[in-house]
Design an enzyme around this catalytic site. Structure first.
Site, PDB file in Angstrom:
ATOM      1  CE1 TYR A  73      40.853  37.271  38.853  1.00 14.84           C
ATOM      2  CE2 TYR A  73      39.367  38.966  39.710  1.00 14.84           C
ATOM      3  CZ  TYR A  73      40.371  38.572  38.831  1.00 14.84           C
ATOM      4  OH  TYR A  73      40.913  39.489  37.954  1.00 14.84           O
ATOM      5  N   PRO A 124      42.806  47.289  37.422  1.00 15.95           N
ATOM      6  CG  PRO A 124      43.110  46.516  35.249  1.00 15.95           C
ATOM      7  CD  PRO A 124      43.484  46.211  36.666  1.00 15.95           C
ATOM      8  N   GLY A 125      39.253  48.032  37.032  1.00 14.00           N
ATOM      9  CA  GLY A 125      37.887  47.573  37.305  1.00 14.00           C
ATOM     10  C   GLY A 125      37.389  46.824  36.082  1.00 14.00           C
ATOM     11  CG  LEU A 126      33.176  46.124  35.578  1.00 14.41           C
ATOM     12  CD1 LEU A 126      31.823  46.831  35.598  1.00 14.41           C
ATOM     13  CD2 LEU A 126      32.982  44.618  35.400  1.00 14.41           C
TER      14      LEU A 126
HETATM   15  P1  NDP Z   1      41.482  37.596  28.797  1.00 19.72           P
HETATM   16  O1  NDP Z   1      40.758  36.344  29.142  1.00 19.72           O
HETATM   17  O2  NDP Z   1      41.012  38.345  27.602  1.00 19.72           O
HETATM   18  O3  NDP Z   1      43.048  37.292  28.642  1.00 19.72           O
HETATM   19  C1  NDP Z   1      43.714  36.470  29.541  1.00 19.72           C
HETATM   20  C2  NDP Z   1      45.063  36.080  28.958  1.00 19.72           C
HETATM   21  O4  NDP Z   1      45.737  35.263  29.931  1.00 19.72           O
HETATM   22  C3  NDP Z   1      44.941  35.281  27.688  1.00 19.72           C
HETATM   23  O5  NDP Z   1      45.902  35.731  26.757  1.00 19.72           O
HETATM   24  C4  NDP Z   1      45.263  33.861  28.127  1.00 19.72           C
HETATM   25  O6  NDP Z   1      45.934  33.156  27.083  1.00 19.72           O
HETATM   26  C5  NDP Z   1      46.255  34.127  29.251  1.00 19.72           C
HETATM   27  N1  NDP Z   1      46.371  32.981  30.140  1.00 19.72           N
HETATM   28  C6  NDP Z   1      45.427  32.454  30.967  1.00 19.72           C
HETATM   29  N2  NDP Z   1      45.893  31.345  31.547  1.00 19.72           N
HETATM   30  C7  NDP Z   1      47.165  31.174  31.088  1.00 19.72           C
HETATM   31  C8  NDP Z   1      48.159  30.191  31.313  1.00 19.72           C
HETATM   32  N3  NDP Z   1      47.946  29.144  32.135  1.00 19.72           N
HETATM   33  N4  NDP Z   1      49.344  30.308  30.671  1.00 19.72           N
HETATM   34  C9  NDP Z   1      49.572  31.350  29.844  1.00 19.72           C
HETATM   35  N5  NDP Z   1      48.669  32.300  29.577  1.00 19.72           N
HETATM   36  C10 NDP Z   1      47.465  32.206  30.192  1.00 19.72           C
HETATM   37  O7  NDP Z   1      41.402  38.495  30.100  1.00 19.72           O
HETATM   38  P2  NDP Z   1      41.964  39.967  30.430  1.00 19.72           P
HETATM   39  O8  NDP Z   1      42.750  40.499  29.318  1.00 19.72           O
HETATM   40  O9  NDP Z   1      40.830  40.745  30.947  1.00 19.72           O
HETATM   41  O10 NDP Z   1      42.895  39.612  31.677  1.00 19.72           O
HETATM   42  C11 NDP Z   1      44.259  39.959  31.756  1.00 19.72           C
HETATM   43  C12 NDP Z   1      44.622  40.222  33.205  1.00 19.72           C
HETATM   44  O11 NDP Z   1      43.903  41.351  33.672  1.00 19.72           O
HETATM   45  C13 NDP Z   1      44.284  39.075  34.166  1.00 19.72           C
HETATM   46  O12 NDP Z   1      45.328  38.942  35.097  1.00 19.72           O
HETATM   47  C14 NDP Z   1      43.016  39.566  34.855  1.00 19.72           C
HETATM   48  O13 NDP Z   1      42.861  39.003  36.142  1.00 19.72           O
HETATM   49  C15 NDP Z   1      43.296  41.042  34.919  1.00 19.72           C
HETATM   50  N6  NDP Z   1      42.133  41.899  35.099  1.00 19.72           N
HETATM   51  C16 NDP Z   1      41.078  41.851  34.201  1.00 19.72           C
HETATM   52  C17 NDP Z   1      39.974  42.666  34.401  1.00 19.72           C
HETATM   53  C18 NDP Z   1      38.774  42.603  33.521  1.00 19.72           C
HETATM   54  O14 NDP Z   1      37.692  43.136  33.921  1.00 19.72           O
HETATM   55  N7  NDP Z   1      38.841  42.044  32.330  1.00 19.72           N
HETATM   56  C19 NDP Z   1      39.934  43.636  35.507  1.00 19.72           C
HETATM   57  C20 NDP Z   1      41.081  43.574  36.375  1.00 19.72           C
HETATM   58  C21 NDP Z   1      42.145  42.761  36.148  1.00 19.72           C
HETATM   59  P3  NDP Z   1      45.673  31.626  26.665  1.00 19.72           P
HETATM   60  O15 NDP Z   1      44.257  31.280  27.027  1.00 19.72           O
HETATM   61  O16 NDP Z   1      45.950  31.606  25.200  1.00 19.72           O
HETATM   62  O17 NDP Z   1      46.683  30.857  27.440  1.00 19.72           O
HETATM   63  C1  8X3 Z   2      38.341  41.778  37.267  1.00 16.73           C
HETATM   64  C2  8X3 Z   2      37.464  42.874  37.792  1.00 16.73           C
HETATM   65  O1  8X3 Z   2      35.518  43.394  39.354  1.00 16.73           O
HETATM   66  O2  8X3 Z   2      35.390  41.340  38.077  1.00 16.73           O
HETATM   67  O3  8X3 Z   2      39.514  41.663  37.999  1.00 16.73           O
HETATM   68  O4  8X3 Z   2      36.898  41.509  39.913  1.00 16.73           O
HETATM   69  S1  8X3 Z   2      36.265  42.230  38.834  1.00 16.73           S
END
Ligand code: NDP
Ligand code: 8X3
Length: 253
Positions: A153, A183-185
């Protein structure tokens, strides 16, 4: 269409859903993507009730043909996207490199890295033609530092960080801005996906602290996207106040 258009990948949940609602509420036309059609239908109807124009594009970002076909299928008036939010992404599994599941690695690489590339490649030529546009990539603090069991990841998010910088250089002469949001958490479905539905494990990262919400991150994304034309935020690292790094979180109780 007079309104500006934002394309949000991964709009069915978390940061992407909050971002779609934020931009929609502020008067953008919004293209929403994800694999779960029922969620897209629900979001479309909520946003349309608020008076927004919405184009729902269900496709799997891991599949290059699906991405290309979906973008080709967009009605002419939707094709000139002003802001692309490359948000779809996930972590799957959390193990040391010697025991990790290569299928999980494939999913992370195919979504976070290749999917982001397929969608960018499909949408950016129209920005180049217009001589303006903005790409906002969802990186992570996992793209800034490495933590135990984060291996693949972290590698994908380091790649997103590198691609944000590379895109900024390549697209500079075309007037296209590129912002990396790290972002963090953030409490979304992210942890449930990472721990494959194990609720207890999924709750642990947020125990005894107040994480960011999808709305917190959406506000930052919107801020970056609506600065004056001559201003760009290249990179933004955003953490909850109770966090100072992947391994530094202060918890109560
Ligand atoms: P969620 O799991 O809540 O949302 C993830 C979204 O990505 C969903 O809408 C999902 O839609 C979509 N997705 C995943 N795989 C696919 C695919 N193959 N095709 C199309 N859509 C896809 O997570 P977050 O909102 O937290 O994550 C959003 C982004 O933020 C990610 O890139 C994540 O790495 C990043 N991030 C998140 C953090 C956290 O702590 N939550 C921190 C830092 C970064 P569906 O399943 O319907 O396809
Ligand atoms: C998601 C935040 O700290 O789990 O990108 O990697 S962390």
């Amino acid at each position: 269409m007079n309104k500006k258009i934002v394309f949000v990948s991964g709009a069915t949940s978390g940061i992407g859903k909050a971002t779609s609602i934020k931009f929609g509420r502020e008067g953008f036309s919004v293209v929403i993507n994800g694999r779960r059609r029922d969620r897209l239908d629900e979001l479309k109807s909520v946003l349309e009730d608020m008076g927004c124009s919405i184009l729902s594009l269900p496709f799997d970002i891991m599949n290059r043909d699906e991405v290309q076909d979906a973008v080709k299928s967009m009605p002419e008036e939707w094709k000139h996207v002003d802001v692309l939010v490359n948000n779809a992404g996930l972590a799957v599994g959390m193990e040391h490199i010697d025991t990790g599941n290569p299928d999980d690695w494939d999913r992370m690489i195919d979504t976070n890295l290749k999917g982001l590339l397929w969608l960018t490649r499909a949408l950016v030529p129209s920005m180049v033609k217009k001589g303006r546009g903005h790409i906002i990539n969802l990186g992570s603090i996992a793209g800034k530092e490495i933590y135990e069991n984060g291996n693949v990841y972290c590698a994908t998010k380091h790649a997103v960080d590198a691609l944000s910088r590379a895109m900024r250089i390549d697209l500079l002469k075309h007037g296209i801005k590129v912002t990396n949001v790290a972002p963090g958490l953030v409490e979304t479905e992210f942890s449930m996906v990472r721990f494959k539905g194990d609720r207890e494990k999924a709750a642990l990262p947020y125990a005894g602290m107040k994480p960011l919400s999808g709305d917190d991150v959406a506000d930052i994304i919107y801020y970056c996207a609506t600065l004056p034309e001559h201003v760009n935020i290249n990179d933004v690292v955003i953490m909850p106040a109770a966090q100072a790094g992947a391994n530094h979180v202060v918890r109560k109780g």
